[in-house]
Design a protein around this motif. Structure first.
Motif, short mmCIF file in Angstrom:
data_model
loop_
_atom_site.label_atom_id
_atom_site.label_comp_id
_atom_site.label_asym_id
_atom_site.label_seq_id
_atom_site.Cartn_x
_atom_site.Cartn_y
_atom_site.Cartn_z
N THR A 39 14.60 -41.21 -21.88
CA THR A 39 15.45 -40.16 -22.45
C THR A 39 16.27 -40.71 -23.61
O THR A 39 16.35 -40.09 -24.67
CB THR A 39 16.39 -39.58 -21.36
OG1 THR A 39 15.59 -39.00 -20.33
CG2 THR A 39 17.33 -38.54 -21.93
N GLU B 236 19.42 -29.37 -29.62
CA GLU B 236 18.62 -29.02 -28.43
C GLU B 236 18.22 -30.26 -27.65
O GLU B 236 18.25 -30.27 -26.41
CB GLU B 236 17.38 -28.23 -28.83
CG GLU B 236 17.65 -26.83 -29.29
CD GLU B 236 16.42 -26.14 -29.86
OE1 GLU B 236 15.28 -26.63 -29.65
OE2 GLU B 236 16.60 -25.12 -30.54
N GLU C 57 21.30 -31.54 -25.77
CA GLU C 57 21.63 -30.63 -24.67
C GLU C 57 20.66 -30.81 -23.51
O GLU C 57 21.06 -30.84 -22.35
CB GLU C 57 21.63 -29.18 -25.15
CG GLU C 57 22.80 -28.84 -26.03
CD GLU C 57 22.73 -27.48 -26.69
OE1 GLU C 57 23.78 -27.00 -27.12
OE2 GLU C 57 21.62 -26.90 -26.79
N SER C 58 19.38 -30.96 -23.83
CA SER C 58 18.38 -31.18 -22.80
C SER C 58 18.62 -32.50 -22.06
O SER C 58 18.53 -32.56 -20.84
CB SER C 58 16.98 -31.17 -23.44
OG SER C 58 16.00 -31.45 -22.49
N LEU D 207 21.42 -33.99 -21.63
CA LEU D 207 22.61 -33.87 -20.79
C LEU D 207 22.34 -33.07 -19.52
O LEU D 207 23.08 -33.18 -18.55
CB LEU D 207 23.76 -33.26 -21.59
CG LEU D 207 24.37 -34.22 -22.61
CD1 LEU D 207 25.30 -33.48 -23.56
CD2 LEU D 207 25.10 -35.37 -21.91
N GLN D 208 21.28 -32.29 -19.51
CA GLN D 208 20.90 -31.55 -18.31
C GLN D 208 19.99 -32.37 -17.41
O GLN D 208 19.70 -31.97 -16.29
CB GLN D 208 20.20 -30.24 -18.70
CG GLN D 208 21.13 -29.26 -19.39
CD GLN D 208 20.40 -28.04 -19.90
OE1 GLN D 208 19.21 -27.86 -19.68
NE2 GLN D 208 21.12 -27.19 -20.61
N ASP D 209 19.57 -33.54 -17.89
CA ASP D 209 18.66 -34.42 -17.15
C ASP D 209 19.43 -35.11 -16.02
O ASP D 209 20.35 -35.88 -16.26
CB ASP D 209 18.08 -35.47 -18.11
CG ASP D 209 17.01 -36.33 -17.49
OD1 ASP D 209 16.87 -36.32 -16.25
OD2 ASP D 209 16.32 -37.02 -18.25
N ASP D 210 19.04 -34.83 -14.80
CA ASP D 210 19.70 -35.42 -13.63
C ASP D 210 19.41 -36.91 -13.49
O ASP D 210 20.06 -37.60 -12.70
CB ASP D 210 19.27 -34.70 -12.34
CG ASP D 210 19.79 -33.28 -12.28
OD1 ASP D 210 20.84 -33.00 -12.90
OD2 ASP D 210 19.14 -32.44 -11.62
N ARG E 13 25.00 -41.19 -19.38
CA ARG E 13 25.41 -39.79 -19.56
C ARG E 13 26.72 -39.71 -20.34
O ARG E 13 26.88 -38.89 -21.24
CB ARG E 13 25.55 -39.08 -18.22
CG ARG E 13 26.01 -37.62 -18.35
CD ARG E 13 26.10 -36.92 -17.02
NE ARG E 13 24.84 -36.95 -16.31
CZ ARG E 13 23.79 -36.20 -16.58
NH1 ARG E 13 23.84 -35.34 -17.57
NH2 ARG E 13 22.67 -36.30 -15.89
N GLN F 86 27.14 -37.88 -23.89
CA GLN F 86 28.15 -36.83 -24.06
C GLN F 86 29.09 -37.18 -25.21
O GLN F 86 29.43 -36.33 -26.03
CB GLN F 86 28.96 -36.64 -22.77
CG GLN F 86 29.96 -35.51 -22.84
CD GLN F 86 29.30 -34.16 -23.01
OE1 GLN F 86 28.41 -33.80 -22.25
NE2 GLN F 86 29.71 -33.41 -24.00
#
Length: 149
Positions: free
Chosen positions: A9, A107, A110-111, A113-116, A123, A127
């Motif tokens: 990522t 995008e 944002e994607s 940051l949504q990755d667990d 993270r 951010q």
């Protein structure tokens, strides 16, 4: 497994950020307005700093960071250069292209940051640097809207 996904990522974000640096540098080189050229150079420098921070994070995780942009971005630049050679370019067209690139990078962040699978320290960094990305996006969107009637 977490580390591999985390690094993957981060490396994708590095590639996208390097693409952004290249896009801003190209925009600065082609801008007719000194004001816009200066703004684009400043954004390119900010994005270089973001890429370096992300690279440092990958190194902290014991892996090798990406050091180049994406192949897709290179192909897009070739197409854009060809189109500009045929149709000409102006600051409005450059700003529209930059704003499209800003939509893309926003995008991607944002994607991510949504990755667990991003570990907490990674993270937090994503951010943190996303603030700069969002500011660049908002600035270019606002600039583009000034040209729309």
């Amino acid at each position: 497994m977490l580390g591999n996904t985390n690094v993957s990522t981060l490396n994708e974000l590095i590639e996208t950020t390097i693409d952004s640096v290249d896009g801003y540098r190209e925009a600065a080189d082609n801008a007719t307005s000194d004001r816009f050229a200066k703004m684009f150079r400043e954004r390119a420098q900010e994005r270089r700093e973001v890429a370096e921070q992300l690279k440092d994070e990958v190194r902290r995780l014991g892996e090798n960071p990406e050091d180049d942009g994406t192949i897709l971005a290179g192909a897009h630049r070739v197409f854009t250069n060809l189109r500009d050679a045929v149709t000409g370019t102006d600051d409005e067209a450059i700003i529209a292209e930059v704003e499209r690139g800003e939509d893309h990078i926003k995008e991607k962040f944002e994607s991510a940051l949504q990755d667990d699978d991003l570990e907490p320290q990674s993270r937090q960094l994503v951010q943190q640097v996303f603030t700069s990305v969002r500011e660049g996006h908002d600035q270019m969107s606002q600039l583009k809207s000034q040209f729309v009637s």
